[in-house]
Write a protein that holds these residues in place. Structure first.
Motif, PDB file in Angstrom:
ATOM      1  N   TRP A  43      -6.563  -5.073  -0.075  1.00  0.00           N
ATOM      2  CA  TRP A  43      -7.666  -4.330  -0.692  1.00  0.00           C
ATOM      3  C   TRP A  43      -8.468  -3.543   0.338  1.00  0.00           C
ATOM      4  O   TRP A  43      -9.153  -2.579  -0.001  1.00  0.00           O
ATOM      5  CB  TRP A  43      -8.579  -5.283  -1.460  1.00  0.00           C
ATOM      6  CG  TRP A  43      -7.943  -5.776  -2.715  1.00  0.00           C
ATOM      7  CD1 TRP A  43      -7.362  -6.994  -2.925  1.00  0.00           C
ATOM      8  CD2 TRP A  43      -7.785  -5.049  -3.938  1.00  0.00           C
ATOM      9  NE1 TRP A  43      -6.859  -7.075  -4.195  1.00  0.00           N
ATOM     10  CE2 TRP A  43      -7.104  -5.892  -4.837  1.00  0.00           C
ATOM     11  CE3 TRP A  43      -8.152  -3.771  -4.352  1.00  0.00           C
ATOM     12  CZ2 TRP A  43      -6.787  -5.495  -6.135  1.00  0.00           C
ATOM     13  CZ3 TRP A  43      -7.833  -3.374  -5.638  1.00  0.00           C
ATOM     14  CH2 TRP A  43      -7.162  -4.217  -6.516  1.00  0.00           C
ATOM     15  N   THR A  44      -8.369  -3.948   1.594  1.00  0.00           N
ATOM     16  CA  THR A  44      -9.002  -3.182   2.676  1.00  0.00           C
ATOM     17  C   THR A  44      -8.489  -1.750   2.689  1.00  0.00           C
ATOM     18  O   THR A  44      -9.243  -0.793   2.900  1.00  0.00           O
ATOM     19  CB  THR A  44      -8.693  -3.836   4.033  1.00  0.00           C
ATOM     20  OG1 THR A  44      -9.182  -5.178   4.028  1.00  0.00           O
ATOM     21  CG2 THR A  44      -9.323  -3.060   5.173  1.00  0.00           C
TER      22      THR A  44
ATOM     23  N   PHE B  21       0.835  -1.201   0.000  1.00  0.00           N
ATOM     24  CA  PHE B  21       0.000   0.000   0.000  1.00  0.00           C
ATOM     25  C   PHE B  21       0.872   1.254   0.000  1.00  0.00           C
ATOM     26  O   PHE B  21       0.563   2.231  -0.693  1.00  0.00           O
ATOM     27  CB  PHE B  21      -0.897  -0.019   1.240  1.00  0.00           C
ATOM     28  CG  PHE B  21      -1.789   1.187   1.362  1.00  0.00           C
ATOM     29  CD1 PHE B  21      -2.831   1.390   0.476  1.00  0.00           C
ATOM     30  CD2 PHE B  21      -1.586   2.119   2.374  1.00  0.00           C
ATOM     31  CE1 PHE B  21      -3.659   2.494   0.586  1.00  0.00           C
ATOM     32  CE2 PHE B  21      -2.401   3.224   2.490  1.00  0.00           C
ATOM     33  CZ  PHE B  21      -3.449   3.404   1.597  1.00  0.00           C
ATOM     34  N   ALA B  22       1.974   1.244   0.747  1.00  0.00           N
ATOM     35  CA  ALA B  22       2.873   2.399   0.789  1.00  0.00           C
ATOM     36  C   ALA B  22       3.449   2.689  -0.591  1.00  0.00           C
ATOM     37  O   ALA B  22       3.636   3.849  -0.970  1.00  0.00           O
ATOM     38  CB  ALA B  22       3.992   2.157   1.795  1.00  0.00           C
TER      39      ALA B  22
ATOM     40  N   ALA C 169     -14.212  -5.074   5.419  1.00  0.00           N
ATOM     41  CA  ALA C 169     -13.321  -5.652   4.411  1.00  0.00           C
ATOM     42  C   ALA C 169     -12.224  -6.495   5.056  1.00  0.00           C
ATOM     43  O   ALA C 169     -11.903  -7.592   4.583  1.00  0.00           O
ATOM     44  CB  ALA C 169     -12.705  -4.531   3.569  1.00  0.00           C
ATOM     45  N   ALA C 170     -11.651  -5.995   6.150  1.00  0.00           N
ATOM     46  CA  ALA C 170     -10.571  -6.742   6.815  1.00  0.00           C
ATOM     47  C   ALA C 170     -11.081  -8.057   7.391  1.00  0.00           C
ATOM     48  O   ALA C 170     -10.439  -9.108   7.244  1.00  0.00           O
ATOM     49  CB  ALA C 170      -9.954  -5.884   7.918  1.00  0.00           C
TER      50      ALA C 170
ATOM     51  N   ALA D  36      -0.077  -2.381  -9.640  1.00  0.00           N
ATOM     52  CA  ALA D  36      -0.856  -1.868 -10.775  1.00  0.00           C
ATOM     53  C   ALA D  36      -2.352  -1.986 -10.514  1.00  0.00           C
ATOM     54  O   ALA D  36      -3.118  -1.047 -10.776  1.00  0.00           O
ATOM     55  CB  ALA D  36      -0.476  -2.620 -12.054  1.00  0.00           C
ATOM     56  N   GLU D  37      -2.787  -3.135  -9.994  1.00  0.00           N
ATOM     57  CA  GLU D  37      -4.218  -3.324  -9.728  1.00  0.00           C
ATOM     58  C   GLU D  37      -4.724  -2.366  -8.655  1.00  0.00           C
ATOM     59  O   GLU D  37      -5.815  -1.804  -8.764  1.00  0.00           O
ATOM     60  CB  GLU D  37      -4.479  -4.771  -9.310  1.00  0.00           C
ATOM     61  CG  GLU D  37      -4.269  -5.795 -10.413  1.00  0.00           C
ATOM     62  CD  GLU D  37      -5.188  -5.524 -11.593  1.00  0.00           C
ATOM     63  OE1 GLU D  37      -6.388  -5.245 -11.376  1.00  0.00           O
ATOM     64  OE2 GLU D  37      -4.707  -5.566 -12.740  1.00  0.00           O
TER      65      GLU D  37
END
Length: 499
Positions: free
Chosen positions: A180-181, A54-55, A172-173, A122-123
């Protein structure tokens, strides 16, 4: 004795600023409590590698998001008068810019994944492009309301979006969405804010793409844009540099330690700066009052920042073990290092609204340019010693950045290095004494015990000792703080004239 009109206006303005601060910072604190509650639960569910991925995406997002057009719209805050046509023009500019940014991020996504050698990047970036599309619908209402120091409605909206983001993130988690969360929760926050602000402010306007007469808006916004661009470079350079060197796990530990350490500077100071910008703008014709207001703001903010960061440093071990769990113990050294740099960072970012309010955004650009050179150099040197060396780069670079900031802004806002030192000394000295007490208690007195009990004792000792030391050693500052909290009136002190 009856009040003069000027006195009445000053009293009214002061009340509006106080109300703005209360609403903006008060709801921000409540919103952060909600957000932090969910964040801490999510941290215990996800892995450090999720936060490392995520970073990596946040570097790209930050580099593009700073161009989202907010600075063009913010020129409406400083303008003497604003008409509906100007608001429609700003809306049109924001729409064009943010649609373009969303498309650009889609194009850049695969290249970013190749740079980090992480296909998942990328996603994640493709879905994060939805954030830009919400930006025009939340910026315009916020800017219009900020101009009038009306922070109640946006504050309530921000609080609502915090609840929504927390709920979506937790769902989500717990559903096993993993990294994705960290994507879906911010998207829900941005879009809920955009929709709620538009409805509450009834900002149902059509954009105007006739940009004649927007010269001031573009000039003002472009200068701030350049300044913020340099800020993005200095604040994101560490992840950009380390992303190709460190593993996602190492990067996740480093990034989340930095995130925790920056809570106050990044989450609570910016809302205060949002209030400070329009407030300073209305004092720009009174240099003495302007300088006094800045000194007071710096003194009061550091009264909170210094004990917070010192306390974080001396309780890092039981804090991480209690709140985050064993898999995050590797971040403890980073938190201690970052806690040394964060008070300096907090103080430095207080200068931005002051210098922008007097119509000199070029100086902000110069300061940011200096940081954009010094910070990456520090990170390039530090990363050769691993993640720990990268963290020490913040400690090495930020004093230099603060010194340059004071040098460039002092004569314009009436605050030099000596004045700034006197303003911040009460918080700094008292927090340092508190830290020694807590450290000594933990090292030499407390017997081995469970981390939660250890943390509770250290925090309670730190809080009580800080209050006692502030009361005994800095009584004037203590009285000022009490007056602010309970709204007692006090004689206005003579402003310190600029040298």
């Amino acid at each position: 004795m009856p009040q003069t009109q000027d006195t009445a206006d000053e009293t009214s303005f002061g009340s509006r600023v106080r109300s703005a601060v209360i609403w903006r910072s008060g709801t921000q604190i409540l919103g952060q409590i909600v957000s932090w509650g969910s964040t801490l639960i999510i941290l215990r569910i996800l892995d450090p590698s999720d936060y490392g991925l995520f970073a990596m995406t946040q570097v790209i997002l930050a580099f593009l998001a700073f161009m989202n057009g907010y600075f063009f719209a913010s020129s409406l805050i400083q303008a003497e008068s604003v008409g509906k046509h100007q608001i429609r023009q700003a809306f049109g500019i924001l729409l064009l810019i943010n649609v373009g940014l969303a498309l650009l991020q889609l194009v850049l996504a695969p290249y970013a994944a190749d740079y980090y050698n992480q296909p998942m990047v990328a996603e994640l970036l493709r879905w994060q492009s939805l954030i830009y599309l919400a930006t025009p619908f939340l910026v315009i209402p916020e800017v219009v309301l900020s101009r009038d120091l009306e922070f109640k409605r946006p504050a309530l909206v921000n609080l609502l979006s915090s609840f929504i983001g927390a709920g979506v993130g937790l769902a989500a988690a717990l559903s096993g969405w993993g990294v994705w969360t960290l994507v879906i929760a911010p998207i829900s926050v941005f879009w809920s804010r955009a929709i709620a602000l538009t409805i509450l402010t009834k900002m149902y306007i059509w954009p105007s793409f006739d940009f004649r007469g927007t010269g001031h808006m573009v000039k003002f916004g472009s200068t701030l844009l350049i300044a913020h661009g340099f800020w993005i470079i200095q604040s994101q350079a560490d992840i950009f540099i380390a992303g190709r060197v460190l593993s996602p796990h190492e990067l996740g530990l480093y990034a989340e330690a930095l995130f925790l350490a920056q809570v106050f500077a990044a989450r609570f100071v910016p809302p205060l700066n949002e209030v400070a910008f329009p407030a300073y703008s209305r004092l720009q014709d009174d240099p003495s009052a302007f300088a006094y207001s800045f000194q007071k703001a710096a003194r009061l903010v550091m009264l909170i920042a210094c004990p917070l960061y010192v306390g974080m440093a001396v309780t890092a071990g039981p804090l991480v073990e209690t709140v985050l769990g064993d898999k995050w113990l590797g971040m403890i050294p980073f938190i201690v290092i970052f806690a040394i740099a964060m008070p300096i960072m907090t103080l430095q970012i207080l200068f931005s609204p002051a210098i922008n309010a007097i119509g000199k955004p070029r100086i902000s650009a110069e300061i940011s340019a200096f940081g954009a050179v010094v910070m990456p150099i520090a990170f390039l040197i530090g990363v050769r010693f691993g993640a720990t060396g990268l963290a020490w780069g913040w400690v090495a670079a930020y004093p230099l950045l603060l010194a340059f900031t004071v040098l460039r802004t002092g004569k314009h806002i009436g605050v030099d290095a000596a004045t700034l030192w006197r303003s911040t000394w009460p918080g700094l000295s008292t927090a340092a004494a508190m830290g020694l007490i807590v450290w000594g208690l933990d090292r030499w007195i407390l017997p081995p015990m469970a981390p939660p009990a250890q943390l509770a004792i250290l925090v309670a000792t730190g809080g009580l000792s800080y209050v006692a030391l502030l009361y005994l050693g800095a009584r004037e500052t203590w009285d000022e703080l009490v007056r602010l909290v309970v709204k007692r009136k006090a004689p206005v002190p003579e402003p310190v004239p600029a040298e």
